[in-house]
Design an enzyme around this catalytic site. Structure first.
Site, short mmCIF file in Angstrom:
data_model
loop_
_atom_site.label_atom_id
_atom_site.label_comp_id
_atom_site.label_asym_id
_atom_site.label_seq_id
_atom_site.Cartn_x
_atom_site.Cartn_y
_atom_site.Cartn_z
N ASP A 123 53.16 59.07 80.75
CA ASP A 123 53.63 57.89 81.50
C ASP A 123 52.41 57.06 81.86
OD1 ASP A 123 55.03 56.08 83.01
OD2 ASP A 123 55.31 57.42 84.72
N SER A 124 51.85 56.42 80.86
CA SER A 124 50.55 55.78 81.05
C SER A 124 50.68 54.27 81.23
CB SER A 124 49.69 56.04 79.82
OG SER A 124 50.28 55.41 78.71
N1 SAM Z 1 55.64 53.31 83.72
C1 SAM Z 1 54.48 52.57 83.81
C2 SAM Z 1 54.35 51.49 82.79
O1 SAM Z 1 54.64 51.69 81.61
O2 SAM Z 1 53.99 50.40 83.19
C3 SAM Z 1 53.29 53.42 83.95
C4 SAM Z 1 53.31 53.96 85.33
S1 SAM Z 1 52.03 54.92 85.94
C5 SAM Z 1 51.67 54.05 87.43
C6 SAM Z 1 50.62 54.67 84.92
C7 SAM Z 1 49.45 55.49 85.42
O3 SAM Z 1 48.67 55.94 84.30
C8 SAM Z 1 48.47 54.72 86.31
O4 SAM Z 1 48.64 55.16 87.64
C9 SAM Z 1 47.08 55.07 85.75
O5 SAM Z 1 46.15 55.38 86.77
C10 SAM Z 1 47.41 56.27 84.87
N2 SAM Z 1 46.46 56.52 83.78
C11 SAM Z 1 46.05 55.66 82.82
N3 SAM Z 1 45.14 56.25 82.02
C12 SAM Z 1 44.99 57.53 82.48
C13 SAM Z 1 44.20 58.65 82.07
N4 SAM Z 1 43.36 58.55 81.02
N5 SAM Z 1 44.30 59.80 82.75
C14 SAM Z 1 45.15 59.91 83.82
N6 SAM Z 1 45.91 58.88 84.25
C15 SAM Z 1 45.84 57.71 83.59
#
Ligand code: SAM
Length: 283
Positions: A163-164
């Site tokens: 879910d990135s």
């Molecule tokens: N559903 C959402 C969208 O498609 O817009 C995504 C929601 S969620 C808030 C996305 C999260 O991914 C963010 O909080 C970000 O910090 C996290 N994220 C991105 N890259 C990451 C990584 N390499 N490792 C861990 N978390 C990551």
């Protein structure tokens, strides 16, 4: 004497979804606006979608439509698996996917790995309904780069949910085959992964890339789709990689309080319109 119209608040948030497309929402209130070590976080209250969380200018969740996305991301892989027990959520710091996973009583543990602790805190502060699963004793929340975490965990999870944020900067590696190989190795023998793979209208090449990269690693890869009004174009895709089972048929029942996901939605979401089949070269 001239009478001026009563002043009304007319402040708008605009997401630039592509060079030629924008989504604008009228704002009632600005609740949080800060820059973390990783990204800009904005939480605003809108007239149309309630409170929304925006990261680096892109809407992540809104109170009104978050269930569409979170239910699909959690229940498609969990219900496709015959006996899932341990779940890993990569990203997902708002907690919406976590909440949905923990609706299944047979899930014993869900680990959420989001690089940014401030996203987790913002969700706890402003989205208590979305973040409610964080207080469940079966939940563990870690703040680190998921690319590092996944390399250190082999054969531990039944389900991995990616879910990135969009694949730029620290999230770029999450759409590539070396990462999918690490996910494959982190999964147990009947393991299933799912990743959000964008819109075929707004990001066709990204969707195709993610699908093809997953095909290099997983013996079974399948695409499904659903409505997600505030994501670009409202037509959203999810790509499922599976080690052994076909993901199209649900093996576990839907939780009772779902507002989007049902067992019929599960099967039907894998029925692709021809343009989507053509995009991923199924036909
Ligand atoms: N559903 C959402 C969208 O498609 O817009 C995504 C929601 S969620 C808030 C996305 C999260 O991914 C963010 O909080 C970000 O910090 C996290 N994220 C991105 N890259 C990451 C990584 N390499 N490792 C861990 N978390 C990551």
């Amino acid at each position: 004497m001239e009478v001026w119209p009563k002043r009304i608040m007319d402040i708008w948030f605009t997401e630039k979804q592509s060079p030629n497309m924008k989504l604008s929402l009228r704002i009632k209130n600005i609740l949080l606006n800060k820059t973390t070590e990783f990204q800009d976080i904005l939480v605003v209250e809108t007239e149309e979608y309630g409170k929304i969380m925006v990261l680096d200018g892109a809407i992540q969740i809104t109170e009104k439509d978050e269930f569409c996305y979170h239910e699909m991301m959690a229940h498609i892989p969990i219900c496709a698996h015959s006996h899932p027990r341990r779940v890993l959520i990569i990203g997902g710091g708002d907690g919406g996917v976590l909440r949905e996973c923990l609706k299944h009583p047979f899930i014993e543990e869900a680990i959420l790995v989001d690089i940014d602790s401030e996203v987790v805190q913002a969700s706890r502060d402003y989205f208590p309904h979305v973040s409610s699963g964080m207080n469940d004793p079966r939940a563990t929340i870690l703040n680190m780069d998921a690319l590092t975490f996944i390399r250190e965990h082999k054969h531990e999870f039944d389900i991995v949910i990616v879910d990135s944020t969009d694949p730029v900067d620290f999230a770029a590696g999450l759409f590539q085959s070396p990462f999918y190989t690490d996910v494959f190795e982190a999964l147990r023998s009947e393991g299933i992964m799912i990743a959000q793979t964008e819109s075929p209208f707004a990001e066709a090449s990204l969707l195709k890339q993610a699908y093809k990269e997953m095909e290099k690693v997983f013996p079974i890869v399948s695409l499904c789709w659903g409505a997600m009004p505030t994501y670009p174009t409202g037509f959203w895709t999810y790509t499922v990689g599976s080690k052994t089972v076909t993901p199209e048929e649900p093996r576990n029942p839907a939780p009772l309080d779902c507002k989007y996901y049902t067992s019929r939605i599960h099967s039907n979401s894998f029925v692709l319109p021809p343009f989507l089949e053509a995009l991923i070269e199924l036909k």
